[in-house]
Design an enzyme around this catalytic site. Structure first.
Site, PDB file in Angstrom:
ATOM      1  N   LYS A  44      15.310  24.396  48.124  1.00  0.00           N
ATOM      2  CA  LYS A  44      14.159  23.558  48.482  1.00  0.00           C
ATOM      3  C   LYS A  44      14.571  22.100  48.672  1.00  0.00           C
ATOM      4  O   LYS A  44      13.915  21.336  49.386  1.00  0.00           O
ATOM      5  CB  LYS A  44      13.112  23.680  47.373  1.00  0.00           C
ATOM      6  CG  LYS A  44      11.778  23.042  47.720  1.00  0.00           C
ATOM      7  CD  LYS A  44      10.748  23.333  46.643  1.00  0.00           C
ATOM      8  CE  LYS A  44       9.436  22.604  46.955  1.00  0.00           C
ATOM      9  NZ  LYS A  44       8.441  22.810  45.892  1.00  0.00           N
ATOM     10  N   TYR A  74      23.806  20.875  46.165  1.00  0.00           N
ATOM     11  CA  TYR A  74      24.604  19.672  45.933  1.00  0.00           C
ATOM     12  C   TYR A  74      25.652  19.592  47.034  1.00  0.00           C
ATOM     13  O   TYR A  74      26.672  20.275  46.991  1.00  0.00           O
ATOM     14  CB  TYR A  74      25.232  19.778  44.541  1.00  0.00           C
ATOM     15  CG  TYR A  74      25.954  18.547  44.033  1.00  0.00           C
ATOM     16  CD1 TYR A  74      26.052  17.372  44.782  1.00  0.00           C
ATOM     17  CD2 TYR A  74      26.545  18.568  42.771  1.00  0.00           C
ATOM     18  CE1 TYR A  74      26.713  16.266  44.297  1.00  0.00           C
ATOM     19  CE2 TYR A  74      27.207  17.456  42.269  1.00  0.00           C
ATOM     20  CZ  TYR A  74      27.290  16.314  43.035  1.00  0.00           C
ATOM     21  OH  TYR A  74      27.953  15.221  42.553  1.00  0.00           O
TER      22      TYR A  74
END
Length: 301
Positions: free
Chosen positions: A165, A141
């Site tokens: 990922k 994030y």
């Protein structure tokens, strides 16, 4: 329960609110269930609970686990759940990620520690520990305004070596985001997470978006995805974006979670408000948002 772990992440992934009981003392399970059902009927492609829009900083560790469990239960395998598990301590982040894996989440979204910024080595070690403990793919994030940590696109891509990922990019930095989408997509999958850049992100070829406004305008969000990403119809996409963009701009101009919950209340769904010290928007802003939603052809009460 772990069957969701191989679900592909793409499309409109909703940065979910956390509905509370009217006194704000606990998560309202019935409201959450009704709410998730509404989003799934609108055709969204994923649920991202426990992020900024979900007021994760006001939830206890037990509540964060409860929220993940409920979202996986109510999604019932129809869409992946990407559980927000970031924390200011590695120990708690690992505990939450491990729990998310056991609960059946498809991935974890991890915000870096957001009071004192970590350095890159510390961040890498933290992500590695989270991945080793949970075995789940990590969505990093990227929100420099909250974490105080600004990474280059290459540094973000290099986190793929420790289980990252995906990235939810809430930097608002379109050139850096473009580099992730075009230059580094073989290393990491970049989802846009900055509302007013949603059209741009999809048009640039991002495979999806983690979008808070989709709480309020799920049908419009799905239509936008279908037009741009599925049909390649930019003209139709622009028409839809013309409706959605003013709503996105409004949300980014206020306390985000408060603006989103106010919008949901305007559509007739009770949210239980926000946990103090935050509150729903004042009447003048609420009225302004109501007009924007009506212009976007969203039914309001």
């Amino acid at each position: 329960m772990g069957s969701a772990t191989n679900q592909e992440l793409k499309g409109i992934m909703v940065a979910l609110i956390t509905p509370f009981t009217d006194d704000g003392s606990k998560i309202d399970e019935n409201r959450l269930k009704t709410y998730i059902e509404r989003l799934l009927q609108a055709g969204v492609h994923g649920l991202v609970p426990g992020g900024s829009t979900g007021e994760f900083t006001t939830l206890s560790t037990a509540e964060r686990k409860q929220l993940t469990e409920l979202c996986v239960k109510y999604a019932a395998g129809r869409v992946p759940v990407i559980a927000g598990t970031g924390s200011t301590s590695t120990q708690e982040a690992v505990e939450l990620a491990k729990h998310a894996s056991e609960a059946g989440a498809a991935a974890v979204m991890v915000v870096p520690p957001f009071y004192d910024p970590v350095n890159y080595e510390q961040l890498t070690e933290m992500m590695s520990e989270i991945h080793d403990a949970s075995k789940l793919p990590i969505m990093y994030y990227n929100i420099p305004s909250a974490s105080g940590l600004t990474l280059t696109p290459q540094q973000i891509a290099d986190l793929s070596k420790v289980g990252v990922k995906y990235i939810k990019d809430t930097s608002g930095n379109a050139p850096a985001y473009t580099e992730l989408v075009f230059g580094l997509s073989d290393t990491i999958t970049a989802f846009n997470g900055w509302d007013t850049l949603t059209f741009y992100g999809l048009a640039a070829g991002a495979p999806g978006t983690v979008w808070g406004a989709a709480n309020i305008i799920p049908e419009l969000a799905v239509q936008l995805w279908e037009a741009i990403s599925v049909q390649g119809d930019l003209k139709r996409g622009r028409e839809l974006w013309q409706k959605a963009w003013p709503v996105c701009k409004f949300l980014e101009s206020h306390n985000y979670a408060a603006a989103v919950k106010t919008g949901i209340e305007l559509t007739g769904q009770p949210t239980g408000g926000l946990r103090k010290p935050f509150v729903l928007l004042a009447k003048e802003h609420r009225d302004e948002l109501a007009v924007l939603l009506q212009n976007a052809r969203v039914k309001t009460v």
